[in-house]
Write a protein that holds these residues in place. Structure first.
Motif, mmCIF file in Angstrom:
data_model
loop_
_atom_site.group_PDB
_atom_site.id
_atom_site.type_symbol
_atom_site.label_atom_id
_atom_site.label_comp_id
_atom_site.label_asym_id
_atom_site.label_seq_id
_atom_site.Cartn_x
_atom_site.Cartn_y
_atom_site.Cartn_z
ATOM 1 N N SER A 201 1.722 7.210 6.431
ATOM 2 C CA SER A 201 2.179 8.509 6.926
ATOM 3 C C SER A 201 1.278 9.663 6.500
ATOM 4 O O SER A 201 1.095 10.620 7.249
ATOM 5 C CB SER A 201 3.612 8.774 6.467
ATOM 6 O OG SER A 201 3.687 8.816 5.053
ATOM 7 N N THR A 202 0.686 9.574 5.301
ATOM 8 C CA THR A 202 -0.114 10.691 4.793
ATOM 9 C C THR A 202 -1.620 10.454 4.848
ATOM 10 O O THR A 202 -2.398 11.403 4.789
ATOM 11 C CB THR A 202 0.255 10.997 3.334
ATOM 12 O OG1 THR A 202 -0.135 9.887 2.497
ATOM 13 C CG2 THR A 202 1.744 11.249 3.191
ATOM 14 N N GLY A 203 -2.051 9.183 4.923
ATOM 15 C CA GLY A 203 -3.472 8.872 4.875
ATOM 16 C C GLY A 203 -4.047 8.882 3.472
ATOM 17 O O GLY A 203 -5.256 8.739 3.289
ATOM 18 N N GLU A 204 -3.191 9.016 2.470
ATOM 19 C CA GLU A 204 -3.666 9.047 1.079
ATOM 20 C C GLU A 204 -3.958 7.631 0.584
ATOM 21 O O GLU A 204 -3.160 6.708 0.794
ATOM 22 C CB GLU A 204 -2.608 9.694 0.194
ATOM 23 C CG GLU A 204 -2.947 9.712 -1.285
ATOM 24 C CD GLU A 204 -1.786 10.214 -2.118
ATOM 25 O OE1 GLU A 204 -1.526 9.646 -3.190
ATOM 26 O OE2 GLU A 204 -1.120 11.179 -1.668
ATOM 27 N N ARG A 205 -5.107 7.451 -0.075
ATOM 28 C CA ARG A 205 -5.435 6.137 -0.635
ATOM 29 C C ARG A 205 -4.507 5.812 -1.794
ATOM 30 O O ARG A 205 -4.322 6.611 -2.703
ATOM 31 C CB ARG A 205 -6.890 6.081 -1.108
ATOM 32 C CG ARG A 205 -7.294 4.704 -1.620
ATOM 33 C CD ARG A 205 -8.763 4.630 -1.967
ATOM 34 N NE ARG A 205 -9.129 5.513 -3.068
ATOM 35 C CZ ARG A 205 -10.353 5.637 -3.562
ATOM 36 N NH1 ARG A 205 -11.345 4.945 -3.028
ATOM 37 N NH2 ARG A 205 -10.598 6.466 -4.551
#
Length: 473
Positions: A201-205
Motif C-alpha cells: 500500500s505504501t511502497g516502503e521497503r
C-alpha cells in the motif's frame, strides 16, 4: 483525471480464429489488450532526458496476479532510450514503481472462435522508497515530504563495494510477486541483484533478502562497458535476476538469472542459475541450473536470455526464454518460447562453478508453447511480435464457451517507446497484454496462489476479520 481510463486495443485485422500451437492443443490466444498514457504517481515535471516523470510505459518488465481481476506491473529502471548522458548510460532519476491494474478478465466474454478485446483500467501507482538513508552516489537525491528516500533508476546511485549493498539507491525492477498475505510484494532486480520486500500500500521497503556473494559484482560502475570490464565474477551488467516466482503456498521464492554469471561463462555461455529462497528464514536453500537453447549454429553458438519464471505448483514452473528480436528492435522475432521445468529431484549446483559443470546438471525442460508460432498463427508477423516479451502471470480462471480455463497473462516491455521504426515506417509499440487460455488437462497439476481478496484485506486493516468470522459461526 486519468484514474479510470479505458483504452483501445491494437489487434491485427487477421485475428479471427485462434489456432493451436505445436506444443499443446489446449493452449490458445483468447484475448489481447493494451495501455498507454500517464500514470497516477502525481509526479510533476520531466526527467533529465525530457520525458515526463509520470510517463506510463515499460509495464511488461514484470506482472503479478494480486487476486480477483487485479494485477501489479513494473517497468524497469525507467526511460533511457533518449541520449542525454552516456556516462550514466542515459539513465534518469526515474523513481521505480509498480502499477496496479484491473485487466477486465472477469467482464470479458471469451470464445474459442475469436480473440476478445480487453479493457485494462489503471487504478493506482505506487512509488518505492526506504525509511533509511540511501547511497545516491553522484545521482540526484530523491526524497519525499514524509521522509521517504526514493529509489532511483540512475546507474550512478551507489557506493563503492559490493553491488548487493542494500543501502544503494539504484534499482532496476525485473520481477514482482505478491506475498501470501496480500499485503506485501517481493521484487527482484538487475543492479544488485537485489530481492526486496515492499509494503503493497505504501511502497516502503520492509525487508531485504541477500543473495550469496557469487551473484554480486565486486566493482560496480555507472556504465555497462566499464562494469563488465571490471568484474570477472557475479552477475553480468544488465543481466541480473530477471525472473521471480512464488510458490502457491507463499512459502518459497524462486528466482532466475537472465544470463550466466561471469564465472559461469557470461553471455557467451549456455547455463543460468535458479535459486530457491525459504521466506520463513530469508535464506537461499538451493541453486539449480537451466540450459538455454542455442539460437546460433553449432560452430558459432549464441544464446538467448531468461525473462520470467512463474509457478505451476511448488515444484513445477514455466520459464520465458527469448531473443531480443521483433517490434521495438526493427528486426524479425525468432525465439519467444515458454518451457516447463520440474525441480523435484533436480541436482543442486551451489558448489559448482563454470559452464561445463552447470550444463552437466541442468534441469530437464519441455516446450510448453512457442509464442512466435502462436502469434503468427493469429495474424502477427515476425516484425510485429514484440521484441521484449518479459512478464508472465497466471490469473483467475476464465469461462471460454462455458468451460473454465486457466488464464496465463503474457506482457511485453516496450522500453517506454510508444512509437518505433519498422522498415522505415513509424509504428505503434504499446504495452500489450496477451491472454492465453489453457485447458485443465494441459495443466492438470496447476495450483493457483491463494491471495486474500481486497475486501478481506480491508477488513483485516480495520481489525474486523476475526469479528466477522466469529459472527458467522
Amino acid at each position: 483525471m486519468f484514474a479510470k481510463r479505458l483504452l483501445a486495443v491494437l489487434v491485427p485485422a487477421a485475428l479471427v480464429l485462434p489456432l493451436a500451437t505445436p506444443a499443446h492443443a489446449g493452449v490458445s490466444l483468447i484475448g489481447i489488450g493494451q495501455i498507454s498514457g500517464s500514470d497516477l504517481s502525481g509526479l510533476q515535471g520531466t526527467l533529465e532526458n525530457g520525458e515526463s516523470a509520470s510517463i506510463l510505459g515499460g509495464l511488461g518488465s514484470a506482472i503479478a496476479w494480486a487476486g480477483g481481476d487485479t494485477f501489479l506491473l513494473t517497468p524497469d529502471r525507467g526511460p533511457n532510450a533518449s541520449v542525454w548522458n552516456s556516462s550514466v548510460d542515459n539513465t534518469t532519476s526515474w523513481i521505480p514503481r509498480f502499477q496496479t491494474l484491473n485487466l477486465g478478465l472477469g467482464t470479458t466474454a471469451f470464445s474459442a472462435g475469436s480473440i476478445a478485446t480487453l479493457n485494462p483500467v489503471l487504478n493506482s501507482t505506487t512509488l518505492l522508497s526506504s525509511t533509511t538513508a540511501l547511497n545516491y552516489g553522484s545521482a540526484p537525491v530523491l526524497t519525499g515530504s514524509n521522509g521517504q528516500n526514493y529509489f532511483t533508476g540512475r546507474s550512478d546511485a551507489f557506493a563503492t563495494g559490493s553491488s548487493t549493498n542494500p543501502d544503494n539507491a539504484r534499482l532496476d525492477l525485473e520481477g514482482i510477486r505478491v506475498a501470501a498475505d496480500g499485503k506485501s510484494v517481493y521484487i527482484s532486480d538487475e543492479y544488485g541483484p537485489y530481492i526486496y520486500r515492499f509494503d503493497r500500500s505504501t511502497g516502503e521497503r520492509t525487508g531485504v533478502i541477500t543473495l550469496p556473494e557469487k551473484f554480486a559484482a565486486t566493482t560496480p560502475a555507472a556504465t555497462e562497458a566499464t562494469e563488465i570490464a571490471a568484474n570477472t565474477s557475479g552477475r553480468v551488467t544488465n543481466k541480473g535476476m530477471e525472473g521471480l516466482a512464488i510458490t502457491p503456498d507463499g512459502k518459497t521464492l524462486v528466482g532466475v538469472m537472465q544470463s550466466p554469471l561471469a564465472q559461469d561463462g557470461g553471455t557467451a555461455a549456455s547455463t543460468v542459475r535458479i535459486v530457491t529462497i525459504d521466506l520463513a528464514t530469508g535464506k537461499v536453500t538451493h541453486e539449480y541450473a537451466y540450459q538455454l537453447d542455442n539460437i546460433g549454429t553449432p560452430a558459432k553458438p549464441k544464446y538467448g536470455t531468461i525473462s520470467e519464471i512463474v509457478a505451476i505448483n511448488d515444484h513445477e514452473f514455466i520459464i520465458d526464454e527469448r531473443d531480443g528480436k521483433g517490434l521495438g528492435d526493427d528486426s524479425k522475432a525468432v525465439q519467444k518460447k515458454l518451457y516447463t521445468i520440474n525441480l523435484s529431484g533436480a541436482q543442486d549446483v551451489s558448489n559448482d562453478t563454470g559452464a561445463a559443470a552447470l550444463a552437466g546438471k541442468a534441469v530437464t525442460k519441455t516446450l510448453f508453447v512457442d509464442l512466435v508460432a502462436l502469434l503468427k498463427a493469429n495474424g502477427y508477423t515476425d516484425r510485429t511480435i514484440p521484441a521484449k516479451i518479459e512478464g508472465l502471470a497466471f490469473g483467475p480462471d476464465v469461462w471460454v464457451d462455458g468451460v473454465l480455463q486457466h488464464s496465463l497473462i503474457v506482457v511485453n516491455d516496450n522500453d517506454f517507446l510508444d512509437m518505433v521504426d519498422v522498415n522505415g515506417t513509424p509504428t505503434a509499440n504499446p504495452n500489450q497484454f496477451f491472454v492465453l487460455g489453457i485447458t485443465d488437462d494441459v495443466l492438470a497439476s496447476f495450483q493457483a496462489q491463494q491471495i486474500p481478496e481486497p475486501a478481506t484485506l480491508a477488513l483485516a486493516a480495520l481489525g474486523l476479520t476475526g469479528f466477522m468470522l466469529r459472527r458467522r459461526k
